[in-house]
Design a protein around this motif. Structure first.
Motif, PDB file in Angstrom:
ATOM      1  N   GLU A  22       0.802  -1.221   0.000  1.00  0.00           N
ATOM      2  CA  GLU A  22       0.000   0.000   0.000  1.00  0.00           C
ATOM      3  C   GLU A  22       0.835   1.270   0.000  1.00  0.00           C
ATOM      4  OE1 GLU A  22      -0.628  -2.604   2.162  1.00  0.00           O
ATOM      5  OE2 GLU A  22      -2.292  -3.361   0.957  1.00  0.00           O
ATOM      6  N   THR A  23       2.116   1.188   0.379  1.00  0.00           N
ATOM      7  CA  THR A  23       2.934   2.407   0.497  1.00  0.00           C
ATOM      8  C   THR A  23       3.602   2.821  -0.802  1.00  0.00           C
ATOM      9  OG1 THR A  23       4.905   1.189   1.226  1.00  0.00           O
ATOM     10  CG2 THR A  23       3.411   2.002   2.949  1.00  0.00           C
ATOM     11  N   VAL A  24       3.450   2.036  -1.855  1.00  0.00           N
ATOM     12  CA  VAL A  24       4.030   2.399  -3.153  1.00  0.00           C
ATOM     13  C   VAL A  24       2.934   2.457  -4.205  1.00  0.00           C
ATOM     14  CG1 VAL A  24       6.291   1.400  -2.617  1.00  0.00           C
ATOM     15  CG2 VAL A  24       4.573   0.013  -3.789  1.00  0.00           C
ATOM     16  N   ASP A  25       3.148   3.265  -5.232  1.00  0.00           N
ATOM     17  CA  ASP A  25       2.199   3.369  -6.338  1.00  0.00           C
ATOM     18  C   ASP A  25       2.627   2.522  -7.524  1.00  0.00           C
ATOM     19  OD1 ASP A  25       0.552   5.199  -4.998  1.00  0.00           O
ATOM     20  OD2 ASP A  25       1.810   6.873  -5.630  1.00  0.00           O
ATOM     21  N   THR A  26       3.855   2.024  -7.484  1.00  0.00           N
ATOM     22  CA  THR A  26       4.412   1.286  -8.616  1.00  0.00           C
ATOM     23  C   THR A  26       4.937  -0.063  -8.163  1.00  0.00           C
ATOM     24  OG1 THR A  26       5.088   3.373  -9.623  1.00  0.00           O
ATOM     25  CG2 THR A  26       6.105   1.370 -10.485  1.00  0.00           C
ATOM     26  N   TYR A  27       4.518  -1.104  -8.858  1.00  0.00           N
ATOM     27  CA  TYR A  27       5.100  -2.430  -8.696  1.00  0.00           C
ATOM     28  C   TYR A  27       6.061  -2.615  -9.877  1.00  0.00           C
ATOM     29  CZ  TYR A  27       1.342  -3.609  -5.381  1.00  0.00           C
ATOM     30  OH  TYR A  27       0.485  -3.654  -4.321  1.00  0.00           O
ATOM     31  N   TYR A  28       6.701  -3.754  -9.963  1.00  0.00           N
ATOM     32  CA  TYR A  28       7.593  -4.036 -11.090  1.00  0.00           C
ATOM     33  C   TYR A  28       7.282  -5.405 -11.658  1.00  0.00           C
ATOM     34  CZ  TYR A  28      10.195   0.144 -10.216  1.00  0.00           C
ATOM     35  OH  TYR A  28      10.527   1.462 -10.083  1.00  0.00           O
ATOM     36  N   SER A  29       7.460  -5.531 -12.957  1.00  0.00           N
ATOM     37  CA  SER A  29       7.271  -6.821 -13.608  1.00  0.00           C
ATOM     38  C   SER A  29       8.609  -7.530 -13.708  1.00  0.00           C
ATOM     39  CB  SER A  29       6.708  -6.627 -15.013  1.00  0.00           C
ATOM     40  OG  SER A  29       7.690  -6.029 -15.847  1.00  0.00           O
ATOM     41  N   CYS A  30       8.542  -8.837 -13.902  1.00  0.00           N
ATOM     42  CA  CYS A  30       9.733  -9.615 -14.201  1.00  0.00           C
ATOM     43  C   CYS A  30       9.354 -10.655 -15.247  1.00  0.00           C
ATOM     44  CB  CYS A  30      10.282 -10.290 -12.949  1.00  0.00           C
ATOM     45  SG  CYS A  30      11.836 -11.165 -13.287  1.00  0.00           S
ATOM     46  N   THR A  31      10.098 -10.643 -16.335  1.00  0.00           N
ATOM     47  CA  THR A  31       9.834 -11.585 -17.430  1.00  0.00           C
ATOM     48  C   THR A  31      11.050 -12.453 -17.734  1.00  0.00           C
ATOM     49  OG1 THR A  31      10.423  -9.875 -19.036  1.00  0.00           O
ATOM     50  CG2 THR A  31       8.078 -10.116 -18.525  1.00  0.00           C
ATOM     51  N   LEU A  32      11.938 -12.615 -16.750  1.00  0.00           N
ATOM     52  CA  LEU A  32      13.127 -13.438 -16.980  1.00  0.00           C
ATOM     53  C   LEU A  32      12.773 -14.862 -17.391  1.00  0.00           C
ATOM     54  CD1 LEU A  32      15.536 -12.340 -14.130  1.00  0.00           C
ATOM     55  CD2 LEU A  32      15.876 -12.078 -16.579  1.00  0.00           C
ATOM     56  N   CYS A  33      11.707 -15.409 -16.861  1.00  0.00           N
ATOM     57  CA  CYS A  33      11.322 -16.797 -17.149  1.00  0.00           C
ATOM     58  C   CYS A  33      10.786 -16.989 -18.563  1.00  0.00           C
ATOM     59  CB  CYS A  33      10.247 -17.259 -16.170  1.00  0.00           C
ATOM     60  SG  CYS A  33      10.752 -17.229 -14.466  1.00  0.00           S
ATOM     61  N   GLN A  34      10.498 -15.901 -19.269  1.00  0.00           N
ATOM     62  CA  GLN A  34       9.860 -16.052 -20.574  1.00  0.00           C
ATOM     63  C   GLN A  34      10.737 -16.742 -21.609  1.00  0.00           C
ATOM     64  OE1 GLN A  34       7.921 -12.461 -21.906  1.00  0.00           O
ATOM     65  NE2 GLN A  34       6.225 -12.808 -20.504  1.00  0.00           N
ATOM     66  N   SER A  35      12.018 -16.917 -21.330  1.00  0.00           N
ATOM     67  CA  SER A  35      12.846 -17.677 -22.266  1.00  0.00           C
ATOM     68  C   SER A  35      12.438 -19.144 -22.292  1.00  0.00           C
ATOM     69  CB  SER A  35      14.331 -17.544 -21.900  1.00  0.00           C
ATOM     70  OG  SER A  35      14.558 -18.093 -20.616  1.00  0.00           O
ATOM     71  N   PHE A  36      11.891 -19.646 -21.187  1.00  0.00           N
ATOM     72  CA  PHE A  36      11.436 -21.042 -21.158  1.00  0.00           C
ATOM     73  C   PHE A  36       9.968 -21.170 -20.757  1.00  0.00           C
ATOM     74  CE2 PHE A  36      13.464 -20.106 -17.113  1.00  0.00           C
ATOM     75  CZ  PHE A  36      12.514 -20.492 -16.192  1.00  0.00           C
ATOM     76  N   ALA A  37       9.332 -20.093 -20.337  1.00  0.00           N
ATOM     77  CA  ALA A  37       7.902 -20.079 -20.002  1.00  0.00           C
ATOM     78  C   ALA A  37       7.296 -18.818 -20.621  1.00  0.00           C
ATOM     79  CB  ALA A  37       7.714 -20.102 -18.495  1.00  0.00           C
ATOM     80  N   SER A  39       4.558 -17.601 -21.543  1.00  0.00           N
ATOM     81  CA  SER A  39       3.319 -16.952 -21.121  1.00  0.00           C
ATOM     82  C   SER A  39       3.390 -16.437 -19.681  1.00  0.00           C
ATOM     83  CB  SER A  39       2.138 -17.923 -21.260  1.00  0.00           C
ATOM     84  OG  SER A  39       2.289 -19.002 -20.359  1.00  0.00           O
ATOM     85  N   HIS A  40       4.579 -16.500 -19.077  1.00  0.00           N
ATOM     86  CA  HIS A  40       4.701 -16.145 -17.668  1.00  0.00           C
ATOM     87  C   HIS A  40       5.190 -14.711 -17.472  1.00  0.00           C
ATOM     88  CE1 HIS A  40       5.238 -16.804 -13.407  1.00  0.00           C
ATOM     89  NE2 HIS A  40       6.389 -16.163 -13.508  1.00  0.00           N
ATOM     90  N   VAL A  41       4.619 -14.037 -16.474  1.00  0.00           N
ATOM     91  CA  VAL A  41       5.098 -12.734 -16.022  1.00  0.00           C
ATOM     92  C   VAL A  41       4.806 -12.635 -14.527  1.00  0.00           C
ATOM     93  CG1 VAL A  41       2.950 -11.516 -16.591  1.00  0.00           C
ATOM     94  CG2 VAL A  41       5.060 -10.238 -16.394  1.00  0.00           C
ATOM     95  N   CYS A  42       5.770 -12.145 -13.769  1.00  0.00           N
ATOM     96  CA  CYS A  42       5.566 -11.901 -12.341  1.00  0.00           C
ATOM     97  C   CYS A  42       5.317 -10.418 -12.131  1.00  0.00           C
ATOM     98  CB  CYS A  42       6.798 -12.306 -11.531  1.00  0.00           C
ATOM     99  SG  CYS A  42       6.973 -14.066 -11.271  1.00  0.00           S
ATOM    100  N   VAL A  43       4.463 -10.101 -11.168  1.00  0.00           N
ATOM    101  CA  VAL A  43       4.300  -8.735 -10.701  1.00  0.00           C
ATOM    102  C   VAL A  43       4.868  -8.723  -9.288  1.00  0.00           C
ATOM    103  CG1 VAL A  43       2.687  -6.904 -10.124  1.00  0.00           C
ATOM    104  CG2 VAL A  43       2.299  -8.310 -12.156  1.00  0.00           C
ATOM    105  N   ILE A  44       5.904  -7.935  -9.090  1.00  0.00           N
ATOM    106  CA  ILE A  44       6.645  -7.933  -7.840  1.00  0.00           C
ATOM    107  C   ILE A  44       6.337  -6.656  -7.065  1.00  0.00           C
ATOM    108  CG2 ILE A  44       8.957  -7.962  -6.841  1.00  0.00           C
ATOM    109  CD1 ILE A  44       9.787  -9.633  -9.324  1.00  0.00           C
ATOM    110  N   ARG A  97      -1.404  -7.400 -21.109  1.00  0.00           N
ATOM    111  CA  ARG A  97      -0.546  -7.064 -22.251  1.00  0.00           C
ATOM    112  C   ARG A  97       0.742  -7.876 -22.270  1.00  0.00           C
ATOM    113  NH1 ARG A  97      -1.345  -1.958 -20.280  1.00  0.00           N
ATOM    114  NH2 ARG A  97       0.881  -1.802 -19.831  1.00  0.00           N
ATOM    115  N   ALA A  98       1.277  -8.215 -21.105  1.00  0.00           N
ATOM    116  CA  ALA A  98       2.594  -8.839 -21.032  1.00  0.00           C
ATOM    117  C   ALA A  98       2.573 -10.353 -21.215  1.00  0.00           C
ATOM    118  CB  ALA A  98       3.252  -8.509 -19.688  1.00  0.00           C
ATOM    119  N   ARG A  99       1.460 -10.974 -21.037  1.00  0.00           N
ATOM    120  CA  ARG A  99       1.366 -12.434 -21.142  1.00  0.00           C
ATOM    121  C   ARG A  99       0.894 -12.842 -22.531  1.00  0.00           C
ATOM    122  NH1 ARG A  99       0.405 -15.870 -16.385  1.00  0.00           N
ATOM    123  NH2 ARG A  99      -0.509 -17.164 -17.971  1.00  0.00           N
TER     124      ARG A  99
END
Length: 115
Positions: A22-37, A39-44, A97-99
């Protein structure tokens, strides 16, 4: 050398310890796994690392600042759709959009609040 690394990690951990989703307005994505997965994206968020555990919110923020075209992108939370279940319009839009496989809802609920 190990002690120096532990000191650096302790400093980093102390910075993020007080942060909550709740204390931040921005999360971050991670798409490192997309080389082998492709359709995967993490929201961190400050309270949630990526599924692999390799990146936390501060790591993703630093990674984006160093390499804006890399695997970590800012994700603006946007308007709250459901505070109880941790749903934000911006997060849902980004994940859609990312998946390769399209999702319509992303829920970021803390496991300890499920009753």
């Amino acid at each position: 050398m190990v002690e120096a690394a532990r000191s650096v990690y302790a400093t980093r951990d102390a910075r993020i310890e007080g942060m909550t989703d709740e204390t931040v307005d921005t999360y971050y994505s991670c798409t490192l796994c997309q080389s082998f997965a492709p359709s995967h994206v993490c929201v961190i968020s400050p309270e949630r690392t990526g599924l692999c555990g390799s990146y936390n919110w501060m790591d993703c923020k630093a990674s984006f600042e160093i390499n804006p075209t890399g695997p970590n992108k800012p994700v603006e939370k946007g308007i709250v759709l459901d505070a109880r279940y941790g749903q934000w319009a911006g997060v849902n839009d980004f994940v859609a959009r990312a998946r390769v496989v399209r999702l319509t809802i992303t829920t970021c609920i803390p496991l300890c609040t499920i009753r």
